[in-house]
Design a protein around this motif. Structure first.
Motif, PDB file in Angstrom:
ATOM      1  N   GLN A   1      -6.951 -18.493  19.992  1.00  0.00           N
ATOM      2  CA  GLN A   1      -8.319 -18.374  19.463  1.00  0.00           C
ATOM      3  C   GLN A   1      -8.719 -17.171  18.884  1.00  0.00           C
ATOM      4  OE1 GLN A   1     -10.308 -21.121  19.280  1.00  0.00           O
ATOM      5  NE2 GLN A   1     -11.932 -20.141  18.197  1.00  0.00           N
TER       6      GLN A   1
ATOM      7  N   LYS B   1      -7.304 -17.104  15.485  1.00  0.00           N
ATOM      8  CA  LYS B   1      -7.968 -17.870  14.641  1.00  0.00           C
ATOM      9  C   LYS B   1      -9.265 -17.223  14.118  1.00  0.00           C
ATOM     10  CE  LYS B   1      -9.512 -22.610  14.219  1.00  0.00           C
ATOM     11  NZ  LYS B   1      -9.874 -23.983  15.172  1.00  0.00           N
ATOM     12  N   SER B   2     -10.161 -16.457  14.973  1.00  0.00           N
ATOM     13  CA  SER B   2     -11.207 -16.175  14.578  1.00  0.00           C
ATOM     14  C   SER B   2     -11.261 -14.718  14.011  1.00  0.00           C
ATOM     15  CB  SER B   2     -12.455 -16.169  15.606  1.00  0.00           C
ATOM     16  OG  SER B   2     -11.662 -15.365  16.860  1.00  0.00           O
TER      17      SER B   2
END
Length: 251
Positions: free
Chosen positions: A162, A165-166
């Motif tokens: 995550q 991804k960010s």
């Protein structure tokens, strides 16, 4: 490993009473040499904080017997919040009865049993007090002394995925060349058959470190490389950890 928290009932471990259940296998203090391994990182954080060592606010949410304060004070860090209270109550935004302490760096060796590490990681990955803001403000640094197996756990992999991804920065790792030996408070493990388990964790541990941003990570890594005493191997990523293991097996 520290006394576990998370429930309101009181339990007794050794000579101490806690306002939450404790597991003797969790109840160990981190040794002084483990803190000395991150001293270059704390020193650069104190310097960048512009207030010096005395003003660097350190938060350790898991209480054992208070030795963490003594160990950090020996290195000059005396502004440490480590209180016998339920950390999960502190982190619960719906409960204002136990305020979240103001801090500059989050340092802890959490309980290894049950789901404590997972709860800790999810808190650090989602709390706005920790991760910073979308406007570009860096997050609060953390240094976590945890078993080496944690980076293989699915919850840890999901958090890393995550973050990628960010476009958030990833933690780096300090792997001690000599295994840390943890000491429980007196009489906590007298019933253990193994002398090793009376005095230490059955798991090999290492430091998981995040500076709050990619730039801050680089600053901390440079500080360790310049001032560290070569007692740990540094890995910038999980893949670098794998490389260290392969290198170790070839010796």
């Amino acid at each position: 490993m520290k006394a576990e928290t998370g429930m309101s009932s009181t339990s007794s471990a050794g000579d101490c009473d806690f306002p939450y259940p404790t597991d003797p296998d969790d109840h160990c203090e981190s040794p002084l040499d483990s803190y000395k391994d991150i001293k270059p990182i704390l020193d650069i954080l104190a310097k960048s904080n512009s207030g010096g060592k005395d003003n660097l606010r350190i938060y350790d949410p898991y209480y054992c017997n208070g030795l963490v304060k003594e160990n950090l004070a020996e290195m000059g860090y005396t502004n440490v919040y480590n209180v016998k209270e339920d950390a999960y109550k502190t982190w619960d935004d719906s409960d204002s009865s136990q305020p979240y302490p103001e801090y500059d760096v989050f340092i802890t060796n959490p309980p290894y049993s049950e789901d404590h590490i997972e709860r800790l990681m999810k808190h650090l990955a989602t709390s706005q007090r920790v991760v910073g803001s979308r406007s570009g403000k860096p997050g609060k640094p953390w240094c976590l002394l945890m078993p080496t197996y944690v980076h293989k756990k699915e919850y840890f992999k999901q958090i890393i995925a995550q973050q990628k991804k960010s476009h958030q920065s990833q933690p780096f790792y300090l792997v001690p060349k000599k295994r840390y030996v943890y000491l429980p408070p007196k009489n906590f493990r007298e019933k253990k058959d193994s002398d090793v388990h009376k005095k230490s964790s059955p798991f090999v541990s290492m430091w998981y470190i995040w500076g709050g941003s990619s730039e801050n990570n680089d600053t901390l890594i440079r500080a360790y490389q310049k001032h560290g005493d070569n007692s740990c191997d540094l890995a910038r990523s999980v893949s670098a950890l794998r490389d260290l293991r392969r290198k170790g097996k070839k010796k």
